[in-house]
Design a protein around this motif. Sequence first.
Motif, short mmCIF file in Angstrom:
data_model
loop_
_atom_site.label_atom_id
_atom_site.label_comp_id
_atom_site.label_asym_id
_atom_site.label_seq_id
_atom_site.Cartn_x
_atom_site.Cartn_y
_atom_site.Cartn_z
N ALA A 228 0.83 -1.21 0.00
CA ALA A 228 0.00 0.00 0.00
C ALA A 228 0.87 1.26 0.00
O ALA A 228 0.57 2.23 -0.70
CB ALA A 228 -0.93 0.00 1.21
N PHE A 229 1.96 1.25 0.76
CA PHE A 229 2.84 2.41 0.82
C PHE A 229 3.51 2.66 -0.53
O PHE A 229 3.60 3.81 -0.99
CB PHE A 229 3.90 2.20 1.90
CG PHE A 229 4.87 3.34 2.04
CD1 PHE A 229 4.49 4.51 2.68
CD2 PHE A 229 6.16 3.24 1.52
CE1 PHE A 229 5.38 5.58 2.80
CE2 PHE A 229 7.05 4.29 1.64
CZ PHE A 229 6.67 5.47 2.28
N ILE A 230 3.99 1.59 -1.18
CA ILE A 230 4.64 1.74 -2.49
C ILE A 230 3.66 2.32 -3.51
O ILE A 230 3.99 3.24 -4.26
CB ILE A 230 5.19 0.38 -2.97
CG1 ILE A 230 6.35 -0.07 -2.07
CG2 ILE A 230 5.64 0.45 -4.42
CD1 ILE A 230 6.84 -1.48 -2.35
N LYS A 231 2.45 1.78 -3.53
CA LYS A 231 1.45 2.26 -4.49
C LYS A 231 1.02 3.70 -4.17
O LYS A 231 0.71 4.47 -5.08
CB LYS A 231 0.25 1.34 -4.50
CG LYS A 231 0.56 -0.07 -5.01
CD LYS A 231 -0.68 -0.89 -5.21
CE LYS A 231 -1.49 -0.40 -6.40
NZ LYS A 231 -2.62 -1.29 -6.72
N GLY A 235 1.51 7.02 -6.61
CA GLY A 235 0.26 7.67 -7.02
C GLY A 235 -0.73 6.74 -7.68
O GLY A 235 -1.55 7.16 -8.49
N LYS A 236 -0.70 5.46 -7.32
CA LYS A 236 -1.59 4.48 -7.94
C LYS A 236 -2.80 4.13 -7.07
O LYS A 236 -3.51 3.18 -7.35
CB LYS A 236 -0.81 3.19 -8.24
CG LYS A 236 0.32 3.37 -9.25
CD LYS A 236 1.05 2.06 -9.48
CE LYS A 236 2.18 2.22 -10.47
NZ LYS A 236 2.93 0.96 -10.68
N ILE A 237 -3.02 4.88 -6.01
CA ILE A 237 -4.12 4.61 -5.10
C ILE A 237 -5.14 5.75 -5.16
O ILE A 237 -4.78 6.93 -5.09
CB ILE A 237 -3.61 4.43 -3.65
CG1 ILE A 237 -2.85 3.12 -3.53
CG2 ILE A 237 -4.76 4.47 -2.64
CD1 ILE A 237 -2.28 2.85 -2.16
N GLU A 238 -6.42 5.38 -5.28
CA GLU A 238 -7.47 6.39 -5.29
C GLU A 238 -7.64 6.99 -3.90
O GLU A 238 -7.33 6.37 -2.89
CB GLU A 238 -8.79 5.76 -5.73
CG GLU A 238 -8.78 5.16 -7.13
CD GLU A 238 -10.10 4.52 -7.48
OE1 GLU A 238 -11.03 4.61 -6.64
OE2 GLU A 238 -10.19 3.91 -8.55
N ALA A 239 -8.14 8.22 -3.88
CA ALA A 239 -8.38 8.88 -2.59
C ALA A 239 -9.44 8.11 -1.81
O ALA A 239 -10.55 7.88 -2.31
CB ALA A 239 -8.84 10.32 -2.82
N PRO A 240 -9.14 7.67 -0.58
CA PRO A 240 -10.11 6.88 0.19
C PRO A 240 -11.19 7.75 0.82
O PRO A 240 -10.99 8.95 1.02
CB PRO A 240 -9.24 6.24 1.28
CG PRO A 240 -8.14 7.24 1.49
CD PRO A 240 -7.87 7.85 0.14
N ARG A 241 -12.32 7.13 1.14
CA ARG A 241 -13.36 7.84 1.88
C ARG A 241 -12.93 7.97 3.33
O ARG A 241 -12.42 7.03 3.94
CB ARG A 241 -14.68 7.08 1.80
CG ARG A 241 -15.82 7.80 2.53
CD ARG A 241 -17.07 6.98 2.65
NE ARG A 241 -17.63 6.66 1.34
CZ ARG A 241 -17.83 5.42 0.91
NH1 ARG A 241 -17.52 4.40 1.67
NH2 ARG A 241 -18.35 5.21 -0.28
N MET A 242 -13.13 9.14 3.92
CA MET A 242 -12.72 9.39 5.29
C MET A 242 -13.84 9.20 6.30
O MET A 242 -13.59 8.89 7.46
CB MET A 242 -12.14 10.81 5.42
CG MET A 242 -10.86 11.01 4.66
SD MET A 242 -9.52 9.98 5.33
CE MET A 242 -8.25 10.18 4.09
N LEU A 312 -5.41 -0.39 -0.66
CA LEU A 312 -5.03 -1.21 -1.82
C LEU A 312 -6.18 -1.41 -2.79
O LEU A 312 -6.01 -1.32 -4.01
CB LEU A 312 -4.52 -2.57 -1.35
CG LEU A 312 -3.04 -2.67 -0.96
CD1 LEU A 312 -2.73 -4.06 -0.44
CD2 LEU A 312 -2.16 -2.34 -2.15
N PHE A 313 -7.38 -1.71 -2.28
CA PHE A 313 -8.47 -2.16 -3.14
C PHE A 313 -9.67 -1.22 -3.17
O PHE A 313 -10.56 -1.41 -3.98
CB PHE A 313 -8.91 -3.56 -2.72
CG PHE A 313 -7.78 -4.55 -2.72
CD1 PHE A 313 -7.19 -4.96 -3.90
CD2 PHE A 313 -7.27 -5.05 -1.53
CE1 PHE A 313 -6.15 -5.86 -3.90
CE2 PHE A 313 -6.22 -5.95 -1.51
CZ PHE A 313 -5.65 -6.36 -2.71
#
Length: 473
Positions: A228-231, A235-242, A312-313
């Motif tokens: 998760a940190f590498i991605k 910049g391969k991770i979408e902004a998560p819902r908070m 990640l997902f």
Amino acid sequence: MDINYSAITKDSFVELQVKDDNFRDNEQLKPNSNDDLEADDIDLDNLPLIFGQNKSGSGVYGAVFNLTTTIIGAGIMALPATMKVLGLVVGVVLIFLMGVLSEISVELLVRFSVQCKAASYGEVVQAALGKTAKILSELCIIVNNAGVLVVYLIITGDVLSGSIRHTGVFDQWLGHGMWDHRKLVILIILVVFLAPLCAMDKIDSLSMSSAASVALAVVFVVVAFTIAFIKLVEGKIEAPRMTPDFGSKRAILDLLVVIPIMSNAYVCHFNVQPIYNELEGRSPQKMNRVSRITSVICVLVYASTAIAGYLLFGKDTESDILTNFDKDLGIRFSTALNYIVRVGYVFHLVLVFPVIHFSLRQTVDALLFEGSAPLTESRKRCLALTAVLLALLYFGSTVIPNIWTAFKFTGATTAVSLGYTFPSLIALRLSKEGGSGLSVREKILSWFMLILAIIVSIVGVGGNIYSMSSKGD
């Protein structure tokens, strides 16, 4: 040859001068007042090799491993999906709060178990609330633990054999064939790996396997967090819902059923007394140290897993996060990391399974064979119960569709009752009967846990029923 020795009478004794710092000079080794035994009555073959106190039992860290293993099981796999519903901020806050409340309830349970000299969860419930409540608590343990163990088998089947939407490890290695048949794979795992470990009759015997299971859980967390940190850096991770989504009826319904799943993650109370009973030099203070170390470990592992899995997902996070690890992760060595995560966690569940099974078997035995000799003194009954329970668990794993279904119901009913309802009632009731009373803060916390448990149960059960009826329509 002339011998100038005379026979020593039976009544006499020899005075020995001991030259040792551990003894007083001229200390006499006097005969036992009941020393009317003949020398011929002593069976030398049955004498112990070592005389003195038998120091058997589990150390603090052995107890920590067993208690941590009880908590960190299949529940960790459902936590990333709860982040999808709750959002990162609310989800992490709830993980922390549930961990704190669980730790408080364990300490209350230990204190009042010692006060009334209870050797099991059911006994302390009976001392506080009566025989009927004891039977109810034992039924809760049976349903909760059986549900959890069925979930372990379901996850094992999902990972190794695959499901409708996901490819299993055996499919990827060997292709389709008899070897990846779900029911056959679970049966082999049950007979070859789980049955020998479940046949152990003391929980302290599982300390090493528990330590290994905790290590495998940490490997899973480290790998998932690293990916998760590498991605995230790339910049391969979408902004998560908070925060939670209140924008639809479906989202609100998911919110109602996700809290019981979160509360289910920390339930370990049914194993507190067995672990305490086998703790070397046991005391409430020592057990509290065990539970606090365990709580810190579990909060860190849970928060890391939930955050990493959801990052990640994202919106594609499954109720069983392991099933997401069957596709390319978008980084180097993705295939190898996928295998490490999935196969490693299957081994973790195999090592956790006997610890949960231990309290399940003990509770079933106490309910069905009340007044009989302990299982440690009846090997045949122990093995028979183990065989019957494993057969029933195998059957359950073939008829329950997924882990989300199992966790929704056990989390809203038995898990909440064991983790919060019974401990708070025990503390409030037994504190009035003398002994160890509650402080004002502890009374407030006990009432808070009781009210919270009732609300979670009502909302969770209602949400589950409504969800099922909506799908039926």
